[in-house]
Design an enzyme around this catalytic site. Structure first.
Site, PDB file in Angstrom:
ATOM      1  N   ASP A  77     -10.348  31.101  62.206  1.00 54.82           N
ATOM      2  CA  ASP A  77      -9.654  31.674  63.342  1.00 54.82           C
ATOM      3  C   ASP A  77     -10.777  32.400  64.068  1.00 54.82           C
ATOM      4  O   ASP A  77     -11.246  33.436  63.593  1.00 54.82           O
ATOM      5  CB  ASP A  77      -8.571  32.662  62.908  1.00 54.82           C
ATOM      6  CG  ASP A  77      -7.832  33.228  64.113  1.00 54.82           C
ATOM      7  OD1 ASP A  77      -8.512  33.651  65.069  1.00 54.82           O
ATOM      8  OD2 ASP A  77      -6.599  33.244  64.106  1.00 54.82           O
ATOM      9  N   HIS A  78     -11.239  31.856  65.164  1.00 54.79           N
ATOM     10  CA  HIS A  78     -12.510  32.365  65.694  1.00 54.79           C
ATOM     11  C   HIS A  78     -12.415  33.817  66.172  1.00 54.79           C
ATOM     12  O   HIS A  78     -13.433  34.479  66.337  1.00 54.79           O
ATOM     13  CB  HIS A  78     -13.094  31.431  66.759  1.00 54.79           C
ATOM     14  CG  HIS A  78     -12.460  31.517  68.098  1.00 54.79           C
ATOM     15  ND1 HIS A  78     -11.245  30.967  68.381  1.00 54.79           N
ATOM     16  CD2 HIS A  78     -12.887  32.094  69.246  1.00 54.79           C
ATOM     17  CE1 HIS A  78     -10.943  31.194  69.652  1.00 54.79           C
ATOM     18  NE2 HIS A  78     -11.934  31.883  70.207  1.00 54.79           N
ATOM     19  N   HIS A 131      -4.576  34.113  66.583  1.00 54.75           N
ATOM     20  CA  HIS A 131      -5.542  35.113  67.053  1.00 54.75           C
ATOM     21  C   HIS A 131      -4.939  36.527  67.124  1.00 54.75           C
ATOM     22  O   HIS A 131      -5.496  37.483  66.593  1.00 54.75           O
ATOM     23  CB  HIS A 131      -6.085  34.734  68.434  1.00 54.75           C
ATOM     24  CG  HIS A 131      -6.694  33.361  68.481  1.00 54.75           C
ATOM     25  ND1 HIS A 131      -7.337  32.789  67.415  1.00 54.75           N
ATOM     26  CD2 HIS A 131      -6.761  32.446  69.484  1.00 54.75           C
ATOM     27  CE1 HIS A 131      -7.763  31.579  67.763  1.00 54.75           C
ATOM     28  NE2 HIS A 131      -7.432  31.349  69.009  1.00 54.75           N
TER      29      HIS A 131
END
Ligand code: BG6
Length: 483
Positions: free
Chosen positions: A179-180, A242
């Site tokens: 999950d950047h 996010h």
């Protein structure tokens, strides 16, 4: 720790993610001398091309090559990069890939052979690729790791199916689910801000805090990505992953240590205290043409009668002693008036009496752009009077840490995966509980148990649906004015 003798295989090397994120991140890490010694990067995809063409593409993915130092490093990097084409569903293609990797590895002096497989691929091929990699390309003499990216299913059930299928081939310890947002500087900073500051942690609860907003705004629509987007919608695209990740770190209890498992245990615990989102706590929107820009439904890749939300605001409640009664408003939208991601913590009113109409304190953590932490405080207006004014105690990184380099999220995460550090990756049970929170509302939106709700329209380039101000006010948010 970082392992020498590593081959990084980027599967989907000619796709969008590889182009925008994976290769630029790999190159930046290389340029800064952060990749392992003797690293090699192998691109793999269906497109047929030779190394020369592949190198040309890599060049086109990298910015800043006018700088001679960068240009020189890029030439070196390309010397370590090779390409091989093949399918995603047949064993011979992967045997071919394995032969290619072994040829590279034969140049390694000592015996260790580590492989990192980065799946920059559509979800339809996750399972066959994971299987073939395990069966044909698994190194017997070192660490094997696999990086995958969302979408991890579409709801609780499909996510469980996907994870179960992948687990047949890759253990949790070998799997790195990106999950950047967890690689972003300000998201990583939450641990320090929260747990290294008594001044903040003392009031970090329902007694001091009135409401919290976590906001994601993008100034562009789905241009060109409508096909993907319409299947998922803004909740699956941004909120369920996010924004919920940010929420969990913001609200979890202090972990016993900074180890990956201790941190993720606490995140799971707080997420488990959140019941599924209620329809009444949700506002959905879809952008329409305005300011010379097309509406969502004008995108050719979107069905003309789509009710897919491109904007959503939802309020979550945490049933534990620290947070009972505090609304956490997550909101995200495409085609809005600006690019901004921030956390806004609004404190309660000061006891009235000596003060009237005084603003609430707010702590804002701006994740992007222009990383910052600022606290809205009331202070005496200087002069021979006793007037209060609201102003900001401002920690804007550009000013305070002017020379610091803020690395891209993907750089940070790829480096973590190379080191085997799972702290900033999503654990299986974390994903499960995230889906539990969102699945009922998603099924409602998907029309699984009745007609789908119709999102309210908002103009491209606006602040969002006009209903938003009333929605936020309902949860006790009061606009503060800075003097
Ligand atoms: C991705 C979403 O996960 O995150 C995109 O699929 C979104 O729709 C992107 O644009 C935002 O990432 P960032 O790092 O630009 O905030």
């Amino acid at each position: 720790e970082l392992k020498d003798n590593t081959v990084i295989v980027v599967l989907g090397a000619s796709g969008d993610l590889a182009k925008k994120k994976t290769y630029p991140a790999l190159f930046n890490l290389y340029k800064d001398g952060l990749l392992p010694k003797d690293v090699h990067v192998v691109g793999y995809a269906r497109t047929k091309m030779d190394d020369a063409e592949y190198h040309k593409r890599i060049t086109s993915y990298i910015k800043g090559t006018e700088d001679p130092e960068t240009a020189k490093k890029l030439e070196e990097f390309k010397g370590l990069a090779s390409y091989i084409s093949g399918g995603y569903e047949d064993a011979p293609s992967f045997q071919n890939l394995n032969n290619h990797i072994e040829k590279i590895e034969s140049s390694y002096e000592d015996k260790e052979r580590n492989r990192l497989f980065y799946l920059a691929l559509p979800p339809s091929v996750f399972i066959p690729v994971a299987q073939h990699l395990k069966e044909e390309c698994y190194s017997k003499g070192g660490k094997n790791r696999i990086i995958i990216e969302k979408p991890f299913g579409k709801d609780l059930e499909s996510s469980r199916q996907l994870l179960g299928a992948l687990k047949r081939y890759w253990s949790e310890n070998e799997t790195f689910r990106i999950d950047h947002y967890l690689g972003k500087e300000m998201v990583k900073n939450l641990l320090v801000l929260r747990f290294a500051n008594v001044a903040l942690s003392a009031g970090w609860d329902k007694n001091s805090i009135s409401n919290v907003q976590i906001t994601f705004k993008e100034p562009f629509g789905t241009e060109g990505r409508g096909g993907y987007f319409d299947e998922f919608g803004i909740i699956r695209d941004v909120l369920q992953n996010h924004l919920l990740q940010v929420l969990s770190i913001l609200t979890m209890e202090r972990p016993v240590s900074f180890s990956a498992e201790d941190i993720r245990d606490e995140k799971v615990k707080v997420l488990r205290a959140i019941p599924p989102i209620e329809r009444n706590d949700t506002l959905l929107g879809q952008y329409v043409a305005a300011n010379g820009k097309p509406g969502y439904l004008d995108d050719d890749t979107v069905p003309h009668n789509s009710v897919c939300p491109t904007f959503a605001a939802t309020t979550l409640w945490i049933h534990n002693p620290r947070w009972e009664g505090v609304p956490f408003i997550l909101k995200a939208g495409k085609a809005l008036n600006e690019a901004k991601v921030e956390i806004r913590i609004q404190y309660k009113d000061v006891t009235q009496g000596i003060f009237k109409d005084i603003s609430r304190n707010e702590l804002v953590i701006r994740i992007q752009p222009s990383e910052a932490v600022y606290l809205k405080l009331n202070t005496k207006l200087p002069g021979l009077n006793m007037r209060a004014v609201t102003t900001e105690m401002d920690l804007t990184y550009k000013r305070r840490f002017a020379d610091a380099k803020i690395h891209e999220a993907y750089e940070s995460l790829i480096l973590d995966a190379l080191k085997g550090d799972h702290s900033n990756f999503v654990r299986d049970d974390e994903l499960d509980v995230a889906w539990k929170i969102f699945t009922p509302i998603l099924h409602w939106i998907d029309g699984k148990n009745g007609p789908s709700p119709k999102p309210v329209p908002y103009p491209y380039g606006s602040r969002g649906p006009k209903e938003l101000d009333a929605f936020i006010a309902k949860y006790g948010y009061v606009r503060t004015e800075t003097g």
